[in-house]
Design a protein around this motif. Structure first.
Motif, PDB file in Angstrom:
ATOM      1  N   ARG A  97       0.968  -1.178   0.038  1.00  0.00           N
ATOM      2  CA  ARG A  97       0.066   0.179  -0.139  1.00  0.00           C
ATOM      3  C   ARG A  97       0.990   1.106   0.034  1.00  0.00           C
ATOM      4  O   ARG A  97       0.486   2.254  -0.736  1.00  0.00           O
ATOM      5  N   HIS A  98       1.981   1.204   0.822  1.00  0.00           N
ATOM      6  CA  HIS A  98       2.862   2.507   0.750  1.00  0.00           C
ATOM      7  C   HIS A  98       3.569   2.718  -0.460  1.00  0.00           C
ATOM      8  O   HIS A  98       3.563   3.720  -1.110  1.00  0.00           O
ATOM      9  N   VAL A  99       3.962   1.675  -1.195  1.00  0.00           N
ATOM     10  CA  VAL A  99       4.511   1.862  -2.484  1.00  0.00           C
ATOM     11  C   VAL A  99       3.409   2.144  -3.407  1.00  0.00           C
ATOM     12  O   VAL A  99       3.608   3.031  -4.436  1.00  0.00           O
ATOM     13  N   ASP A 100       2.253   1.550  -3.541  1.00  0.00           N
ATOM     14  CA  ASP A 100       1.119   2.112  -4.447  1.00  0.00           C
ATOM     15  C   ASP A 100       0.806   3.677  -4.210  1.00  0.00           C
ATOM     16  O   ASP A 100       0.710   4.264  -5.019  1.00  0.00           O
ATOM     17  N   ASP A 101       0.831   4.132  -2.812  1.00  0.00           N
ATOM     18  CA  ASP A 101       0.676   5.479  -2.705  1.00  0.00           C
ATOM     19  C   ASP A 101       1.596   6.333  -3.212  1.00  0.00           C
ATOM     20  O   ASP A 101       1.509   7.499  -3.537  1.00  0.00           O
ATOM     21  N   LEU A 102       3.035   5.829  -3.455  1.00  0.00           N
ATOM     22  CA  LEU A 102       3.731   6.700  -4.021  1.00  0.00           C
ATOM     23  C   LEU A 102       3.803   6.928  -5.535  1.00  0.00           C
ATOM     24  O   LEU A 102       4.497   7.742  -6.200  1.00  0.00           O
TER      25      LEU A 102
ATOM     26  N   VAL B 226       0.769   1.998 -14.230  1.00  0.00           N
ATOM     27  CA  VAL B 226       1.926   1.339 -13.513  1.00  0.00           C
ATOM     28  C   VAL B 226       1.433   0.064 -12.520  1.00  0.00           C
ATOM     29  O   VAL B 226       2.171  -1.021 -12.566  1.00  0.00           O
ATOM     30  N   ARG B 227      -0.184   0.353 -12.231  1.00  0.00           N
ATOM     31  CA  ARG B 227      -0.760  -0.709 -11.527  1.00  0.00           C
ATOM     32  C   ARG B 227      -0.629  -1.970 -12.357  1.00  0.00           C
ATOM     33  O   ARG B 227      -0.545  -3.228 -11.959  1.00  0.00           O
ATOM     34  N   ARG B 228      -1.088  -1.784 -13.705  1.00  0.00           N
ATOM     35  CA  ARG B 228      -1.191  -2.655 -14.709  1.00  0.00           C
ATOM     36  C   ARG B 228       0.069  -3.710 -15.024  1.00  0.00           C
ATOM     37  O   ARG B 228       0.077  -4.634 -15.075  1.00  0.00           O
TER      38      ARG B 228
ATOM     39  N   GLU C 171       0.899  -7.431 -13.913  1.00  0.00           N
ATOM     40  CA  GLU C 171       1.473  -8.430 -14.836  1.00  0.00           C
ATOM     41  C   GLU C 171       2.830  -9.190 -14.455  1.00  0.00           C
ATOM     42  O   GLU C 171       2.857 -10.176 -14.594  1.00  0.00           O
ATOM     43  N   ILE C 172       3.437  -7.866 -13.900  1.00  0.00           N
ATOM     44  CA  ILE C 172       4.796  -8.697 -13.151  1.00  0.00           C
ATOM     45  C   ILE C 172       4.577  -9.605 -12.235  1.00  0.00           C
ATOM     46  O   ILE C 172       5.189 -10.789 -11.927  1.00  0.00           O
ATOM     47  N   ASP C 173       3.396  -9.239 -11.241  1.00  0.00           N
ATOM     48  CA  ASP C 173       3.260 -10.221 -10.140  1.00  0.00           C
ATOM     49  C   ASP C 173       2.662 -11.595 -10.400  1.00  0.00           C
ATOM     50  O   ASP C 173       2.985 -12.653 -10.268  1.00  0.00           O
ATOM     51  N   GLN C 174       1.842 -11.373 -11.984  1.00  0.00           N
ATOM     52  CA  GLN C 174       1.199 -12.559 -12.188  1.00  0.00           C
ATOM     53  C   GLN C 174       2.275 -13.686 -12.739  1.00  0.00           C
ATOM     54  O   GLN C 174       2.071 -14.733 -12.560  1.00  0.00           O
ATOM     55  N   THR C 175       3.295 -12.992 -13.586  1.00  0.00           N
ATOM     56  CA  THR C 175       4.218 -13.634 -14.284  1.00  0.00           C
ATOM     57  C   THR C 175       5.427 -14.399 -13.081  1.00  0.00           C
ATOM     58  O   THR C 175       5.385 -15.639 -13.245  1.00  0.00           O
ATOM     59  N   LEU C 176       5.740 -13.689 -11.887  1.00  0.00           N
ATOM     60  CA  LEU C 176       6.170 -14.227 -10.893  1.00  0.00           C
ATOM     61  C   LEU C 176       5.801 -15.496 -10.296  1.00  0.00           C
ATOM     62  O   LEU C 176       6.291 -16.384  -9.784  1.00  0.00           O
TER      63      LEU C 176
ATOM     64  N   ILE D 138      12.007  -7.970 -16.538  1.00  0.00           N
ATOM     65  CA  ILE D 138      12.500  -7.634 -17.882  1.00  0.00           C
ATOM     66  C   ILE D 138      11.829  -7.820 -18.895  1.00  0.00           C
ATOM     67  O   ILE D 138      11.272  -7.049 -20.190  1.00  0.00           O
ATOM     68  N   GLY D 139      11.245  -9.072 -19.117  1.00  0.00           N
ATOM     69  CA  GLY D 139      10.112  -9.612 -20.024  1.00  0.00           C
ATOM     70  C   GLY D 139       9.162  -8.926 -19.828  1.00  0.00           C
ATOM     71  O   GLY D 139       8.425  -8.410 -21.142  1.00  0.00           O
ATOM     72  N   VAL D 140       8.269  -8.490 -18.819  1.00  0.00           N
ATOM     73  CA  VAL D 140       7.243  -7.767 -18.617  1.00  0.00           C
ATOM     74  C   VAL D 140       7.630  -6.340 -19.389  1.00  0.00           C
ATOM     75  O   VAL D 140       6.637  -5.721 -19.958  1.00  0.00           O
ATOM     76  N   LEU D 141       8.592  -5.678 -18.754  1.00  0.00           N
ATOM     77  CA  LEU D 141       8.884  -4.375 -19.304  1.00  0.00           C
ATOM     78  C   LEU D 141       9.302  -4.145 -20.937  1.00  0.00           C
ATOM     79  O   LEU D 141       8.790  -3.369 -21.436  1.00  0.00           O
TER      80      LEU D 141
END
Length: 363
Positions: A184-189, A198-200, A204-209, A339-342
């Motif tokens: 939540r803190h990171v999301d708030d920044l 950025v959330r999307r 996607e990164i979280d889903q891949t990991l 890196i793949g997601v980016l």
């Protein structure tokens, strides 16, 4: 033209910013890699177990109690594995290394007895071959224990064993306790104009990991247990270490089955020569394992493709391992996934930009 120039100036500034951030990250990682191992392990454990803690919270268990229960179960399982499984694996690995010279010698004798038609003119060739095989066997015996010790030592030389055993669980406990709060803190920044985008990307990164690390980790464990248990039940010498090793490298498709299968079938041919039923059982074990991996475990535990090509994984592990040692190998897969997601995001932006569509067709 002015719109296109402005677009490219913005893109150039963003590229410089992110490349600078990546360079700083790699420099910091290289500088402090000697003390990162317990923290990287702790963060990885917390990331893997966060869904379990979240589910326990949905069951009505408080976060502190959920994390405490998970930690107690984890310590218990780790202790059991440390006392029972690890010594057996190391013992079988050392026995396998020390047995190689005798295996080579018996293989040479078998070849000589099975093919007596080789003429005397080929005796020097046979002698050269025998000498080469013997030297290989002796080299494996003399260097094998050193290699195994080196592998263990390379992992433990970053910090002391005590730091890994005690600091990593503590780090994992506190990170798991505060995981949702940190997110939540990171999301708030995140800047408001870019927050949705950025959330999307992070989703996607979280889903891949998640799909790869959690899913493929379970696949490797299940395959390792399956291969180890079935090879031991089949009576194969060193079946535990071969089966467990085959499962642990199964994160690269077909590699675990190929390497473990070749080793197991080769030992089976030596151990059960003439008893073709036992050899067929060993072959069937790896065929069944490959079938289960491709048709049951991967679809159920990982879902669809996670977008990580095996060659990309091998390259990432090799590069990060060479640059940062054992810690680099631990972070190689997450960094490769990010890196793949980016890269996919950058390609999407490229196809939406004026260089691909032309300035008059911008969305």
């Amino acid at each position: 033209m002015q719109k296109q120039a402005i677009y490219w100036l913005k893109a150039q500034k963003q590229a410089i910013y992110w490349l600078s951030a990546a360079a700083i990250f790699l420099a910091l990682l290289y500088t402090v890699s000697g003390v990162l191992l317990p923290f990287v392990l702790g963060a990885a454990i917390a990331y893997l177990l966060d869904p379990v803690a979240d589910r326990m919270e949905r069951w009505g268990i408080g976060r502190v109690w959920a994390v405490s229960i998970i930690s107690l179960v984890g310590v218990l399982l780790f202790t059991i594995g440390l006392l029972i499984l690890v010594p057996t694996l190391i013992n079988q690995a050392l026995q396998l290394v020390n047995t190689v010279p005798s295996l080579v010698e018996q293989l040479t004798n078998w070849a000589r007895d099975s093919f007596p038609e080789l003429s005397d003119e080929q005796s020097q060739m046979r002698q050269t071959l025998n000498t080469t095989l013997t030297n290989i066997g002796n080299a494996i015996q003399s260097r094998g224990g050193e290699l195994i010790g080196g592998l263990v030592g390379s992992a433990m030389s970053v910090v002391s064993i005590a730091m890994v055993l005690f600091i990593a669980p503590v780090v994992a406990f506190y990170l798991l306790l505060d995981w949702d709060r940190m997110v939540r803190h990171v999301d708030d920044l995140i800047p408001l104009p870019r927050r949705a985008e950025v959330r999307r990307i992070f989703a996607e990164i979280d889903q891949t990991l998640s799909a790869f690390i959690r899913g493929q980790g379970l696949v490797c464990v299940v395959l390792g247990v399956f291969y180890a248990v079935t090879l031991m039940l089949a009576g194969l010498n060193f079946g535990l270490v071969i089966g467990f090793g085959a499962g642990m490298i199964s994160f690269i498709p077909y590699v675990g089955t190929l390497v473990g299968g070749v080793a197991a079938i080769g030992l089976a041919l030596y151990q059960f020569w003439g008893d073709w039923l036992h050899v067929a059982i060993i072959v069937a074990i790896f065929l069944i394992g490959q079938f289960l991996e491709g048709n049951v475990l991967v679809p159920k535990l990982m879902g669809g493709s996670v977008g990580l090509h095996p060659v990309w994984l091998i390259f990432a592990i090799s590069v990060f391992g060479a640059l940062f040692g054992f810690v680099g190998m631990l972070v190689a897969v997450p960094v490769a996934a990010i890196i793949g997601v980016l890269i996919r995001f950058g390609l999407q932006k490229y196809k939406e930009g004026p260089m691909y569509r032309g300035p008059s067709n911008m969305l």
